[in-house]
Scaffold this motif. Sequence first.
Motif, PDB file in Angstrom:
ATOM      1  N   ALA A  33       0.835  -1.211   0.000  1.00 49.04           N
ATOM      2  CA  ALA A  33       0.000   0.000   0.000  1.00 49.04           C
ATOM      3  C   ALA A  33       0.868   1.259   0.000  1.00 49.04           C
ATOM      4  O   ALA A  33       0.553   2.245  -0.682  1.00 49.04           O
ATOM      5  N   TYR A  34       1.948   1.226   0.750  1.00 51.29           N
ATOM      6  CA  TYR A  34       2.842   2.376   0.813  1.00 51.29           C
ATOM      7  C   TYR A  34       3.462   2.641  -0.562  1.00 51.29           C
ATOM      8  O   TYR A  34       3.559   3.795  -0.993  1.00 51.29           O
ATOM      9  N   ILE A  38       3.453   6.002  -2.918  1.00 56.07           N
ATOM     10  CA  ILE A  38       4.630   6.624  -3.542  1.00 56.07           C
ATOM     11  C   ILE A  38       4.297   6.938  -5.001  1.00 56.07           C
ATOM     12  O   ILE A  38       4.594   8.030  -5.495  1.00 56.07           O
ATOM     13  N   GLY A  39       3.689   5.967  -5.667  1.00 51.77           N
ATOM     14  CA  GLY A  39       3.305   6.190  -7.057  1.00 51.77           C
ATOM     15  C   GLY A  39       2.350   7.359  -7.189  1.00 51.77           C
ATOM     16  O   GLY A  39       2.555   8.259  -8.010  1.00 51.77           O
ATOM     17  N   LYS A  40       1.328   7.374  -6.352  1.00 52.19           N
ATOM     18  CA  LYS A  40       0.313   8.433  -6.419  1.00 52.19           C
ATOM     19  C   LYS A  40       0.944   9.812  -6.218  1.00 52.19           C
ATOM     20  O   LYS A  40       0.619  10.762  -6.927  1.00 52.19           O
ATOM     21  N   GLY A  43       2.686  10.930  -9.497  1.00 53.47           N
ATOM     22  CA  GLY A  43       1.956  10.915 -10.765  1.00 53.47           C
ATOM     23  C   GLY A  43       2.034   9.598 -11.515  1.00 53.47           C
ATOM     24  O   GLY A  43       1.831   9.551 -12.717  1.00 53.47           O
ATOM     25  N   THR A  44       2.328   8.522 -10.780  1.00 55.10           N
ATOM     26  CA  THR A  44       2.432   7.197 -11.374  1.00 55.10           C
ATOM     27  C   THR A  44       1.332   6.325 -10.798  1.00 55.10           C
ATOM     28  O   THR A  44       1.206   6.217  -9.580  1.00 55.10           O
ATOM     29  N   HIS A  45       0.558   5.704 -11.664  1.00 54.84           N
ATOM     30  CA  HIS A  45      -0.529   4.845 -11.212  1.00 54.84           C
ATOM     31  C   HIS A  45       0.004   3.433 -10.979  1.00 54.84           C
ATOM     32  O   HIS A  45       0.405   2.749 -11.931  1.00 54.84           O
ATOM     33  N   LEU A  62       3.438   4.125 -16.278  1.00 53.13           N
ATOM     34  CA  LEU A  62       4.518   5.092 -16.146  1.00 53.13           C
ATOM     35  C   LEU A  62       4.009   6.518 -16.331  1.00 53.13           C
ATOM     36  O   LEU A  62       3.241   6.797 -17.258  1.00 53.13           O
ATOM     37  N   SER A  63       4.427   7.396 -15.458  1.00 53.57           N
ATOM     38  CA  SER A  63       4.111   8.818 -15.580  1.00 53.57           C
ATOM     39  C   SER A  63       4.817   9.391 -16.797  1.00 53.57           C
ATOM     40  O   SER A  63       5.949   9.005 -17.104  1.00 53.57           O
TER      41      SER A  63
END
Length: 150
Positions: A33-34, A38-40, A43-45, A62-63
């Motif tokens: 979840a962490y 980090i992705g969120k 800007g990375t889904h 990929l952002s």
Amino acid sequence: MANSFTQAYIHFVFSTKNRKPLIELEFEKQLWAYIGGIGKQNGTHIIECGGMPDHAHVLLELSKAMSIVQTIQKIKGVSSKWLNDHHFPNRDFAWQVGYGAFSIGHSGLKQAVRYIHNQKKHHEHKTFKEEYIKLLKKYNVDYDERYLWG
């Protein structure tokens, strides 16, 4: 062109330093979840995240603002700090230096999600080394086995 549009899915695979089985059941869901967080924040889904005590799989879109290298450095660096801050007071946790990054087409997303989700079952019959070499071969990645495990 006024706007930029991208769609690039990457399946990352990376292990703990020296492939030590440090990712424990008691906190692995928090870790996954962490990593999603980090992705969120960057800007990375993150589509799916999971793994075993000695390695992780992260499937993401990929952002358009970050390269593959920047993305994995952020995920590994920030998650390593979090793990040490919350679960390894002696700062014993680290990820390996390298990683595998495999492109996934949109039509392969469901299969990749299922693959990551079923890691525990998958590894009843296959070691991380066997899995990693199979992925390298599947994606036609040139490699020298002498340098995979050093």
